[in-house]
Design an enzyme around this catalytic site. Sequence first.
Site, PDB file in Angstrom:
ATOM      1  N   HIS A 166       4.947 -11.391  -5.055  1.00  0.00           N
ATOM      2  CA  HIS A 166       5.106 -11.762  -6.482  1.00  0.00           C
ATOM      3  C   HIS A 166       4.383 -10.774  -7.396  1.00  0.00           C
ATOM      4  O   HIS A 166       4.022 -11.122  -8.519  1.00  0.00           O
ATOM      5  CB  HIS A 166       4.592 -13.178  -6.780  1.00  0.00           C
ATOM      6  CG  HIS A 166       5.040 -14.205  -5.794  1.00  0.00           C
ATOM      7  ND1 HIS A 166       6.156 -14.990  -5.978  1.00  0.00           N
ATOM      8  CD2 HIS A 166       4.527 -14.558  -4.579  1.00  0.00           C
ATOM      9  CE1 HIS A 166       6.304 -15.798  -4.930  1.00  0.00           C
ATOM     10  NE2 HIS A 166       5.332 -15.544  -4.066  1.00  0.00           N
ATOM     11  N   SER A 287       5.706  13.370 -24.034  1.00  0.00           N
ATOM     12  CA  SER A 287       6.300  12.723 -25.196  1.00  0.00           C
ATOM     13  C   SER A 287       6.234  13.679 -26.368  1.00  0.00           C
ATOM     14  O   SER A 287       5.274  14.443 -26.501  1.00  0.00           O
ATOM     15  CB  SER A 287       5.531  11.443 -25.512  1.00  0.00           C
ATOM     16  OG  SER A 287       5.729  11.083 -26.872  1.00  0.00           O
ATOM     17  N   LYS A 293       0.807  11.243 -23.338  1.00  0.00           N
ATOM     18  CA  LYS A 293       1.780  10.671 -22.399  1.00  0.00           C
ATOM     19  C   LYS A 293       2.204  11.636 -21.297  1.00  0.00           C
ATOM     20  O   LYS A 293       2.394  12.818 -21.527  1.00  0.00           O
ATOM     21  CB  LYS A 293       3.049  10.237 -23.158  1.00  0.00           C
ATOM     22  CG  LYS A 293       2.886   9.043 -24.069  1.00  0.00           C
ATOM     23  CD  LYS A 293       2.584   7.747 -23.322  1.00  0.00           C
ATOM     24  CE  LYS A 293       3.797   7.169 -22.637  1.00  0.00           C
ATOM     25  NZ  LYS A 293       4.814   6.706 -23.581  1.00  0.00           N
ATOM     26  N   GLU A 300      12.229   6.997 -13.155  1.00  0.00           N
ATOM     27  CA  GLU A 300      13.065   6.086 -13.952  1.00  0.00           C
ATOM     28  C   GLU A 300      14.546   6.419 -13.795  1.00  0.00           C
ATOM     29  O   GLU A 300      15.399   5.527 -13.768  1.00  0.00           O
ATOM     30  CB  GLU A 300      12.662   6.162 -15.430  1.00  0.00           C
ATOM     31  CG  GLU A 300      11.274   5.593 -15.687  1.00  0.00           C
ATOM     32  CD  GLU A 300      10.796   5.933 -17.089  1.00  0.00           C
ATOM     33  OE1 GLU A 300      10.971   5.085 -17.968  1.00  0.00           O
ATOM     34  OE2 GLU A 300      10.260   7.040 -17.296  1.00  0.00           O
TER      35      GLU A 300
END
Length: 470
Positions: A166, A287, A293, A300
Amino acid sequence: MSEREDSNSESNAMWGGRFAEGPSAIMREINASIPFDKALWHQDIRASKAHVAMLAAQGIVTQADADAISAGLDQVAGEYEANGVPENWDLEDIHMTTESRLAELIGAPAGRLHTARSRNDQVATDFKLWVREACVAVDAALGALQVVLVTRAQEHAASIMPGFTHLQTAQPVTLGHHLMAYYEMIGRDRSRFVDAHRRASQCPLGSAALAGTGFAIDRDVTAKALGFAMPTRNSLDAVSDRDFALDYLMAATQCALHLSRLAEELIIWASQPFGFVVLPDSLSTGSSIMPQKKNPDAAELVRGHSGRIAGCLTSLMMTMKGLPLAYSKDMQDDKPPVFEAASLLTLSLAAMTGMIDGATFQTERMRNAAELGFATATDLADWLVRQADIPFREAHHITGAAVKLAESRGLALDALPLADLQVIDARIDQRVFAVLSVDASVASRASYGGTAPEQVMARIAEARRDLGLE
Ligand code: ARG
């Protein structure tokens, strides 16, 4: 009036005998598969050469014509290699494009190549050859990913991290064990591609349009020449079967799901609150507005591509569902999803292999996280069962009270004073501390396939043998 509404006054060179006028521009556009099936040109030339050699051996065309055709096909291949395949919609597909160029090069004998064959068995053969090669290529790429997984797992066979259920800290495991879980998944993927390749071992060539042919062809010879085990046994099935493409897409989809799960873990692990991994700069982006970043874009995109690959499978399933025997033109739409899935999967595998290879695992943070989450609570309960003969359900309850106390004090379980543990249950004694550390917990899980470093190392040793690394 758009150009599309014009019709072509010249009827088609291949079947124009029965037509008064040629196809409209719309017909030519909707009919054309050359923009994508030109990817089959290698397979188309190989299959044509095998076919014409067999025709000559059977006395169906003369050896001189067969030689001219074969040499002409080599010349066409040379042109494709040098300049790419020309895209002329009037020629519809790779089969007619090649045949038409062959006719320009060698003249009349070119017309004999299509004896005892149809584009229906031709396209099934070419596409099956392509898919078989794709299975071999992806298997090799999966093997390379397995090598990287095993190598990193070996480095971290004893590096402790929290194991989750979980996504909540459950029990400590080792990073090597976690990476080897993906080794297993990729192994199953490999077996699916090997299986897809094996199942696609019957050659459709010679099934002709749908019913076979009246010419005395030898299908065993062409099957063998093209690397198949045998000819297909039913001509209707042979020209309308695309199971081999679906098998490939199903294997690709399942593989992409695995890559997506691994990508998701890397994304979570690379986030600041976790900080379990630093991904290589070469596979990350920055970024344009936030200078701090470093984004896991490659991971992704691997996660995102899995959706597209599953979409390719859905696309072909929907194309095939409900098609009557034998060939229907819908089946021309079989190729784009397979080509798309193959290139997405190839890229995803390369990106994932690079990310695992170049990842810097933050083992201190992983270990601290394992120590913070009461990950050894099960070990305390198991100890109560073993040492004090307490039924597991009761032991679970006692341990719950200990976790509650530790949480309220902001301490790890093994930092609770014995006296406090004994207030919860008097049967607890000093020996309990031997099982409460994350190291002891991991070392104790030495059942076959468990997370104990010795078990993980044993599985790694087997994997290295299977991969031919030893
Ligand atoms: N371009 C076609 C395809 O990819 C070749 C087969 C055409 N056969 C036919 N009967 N029209 O499916």
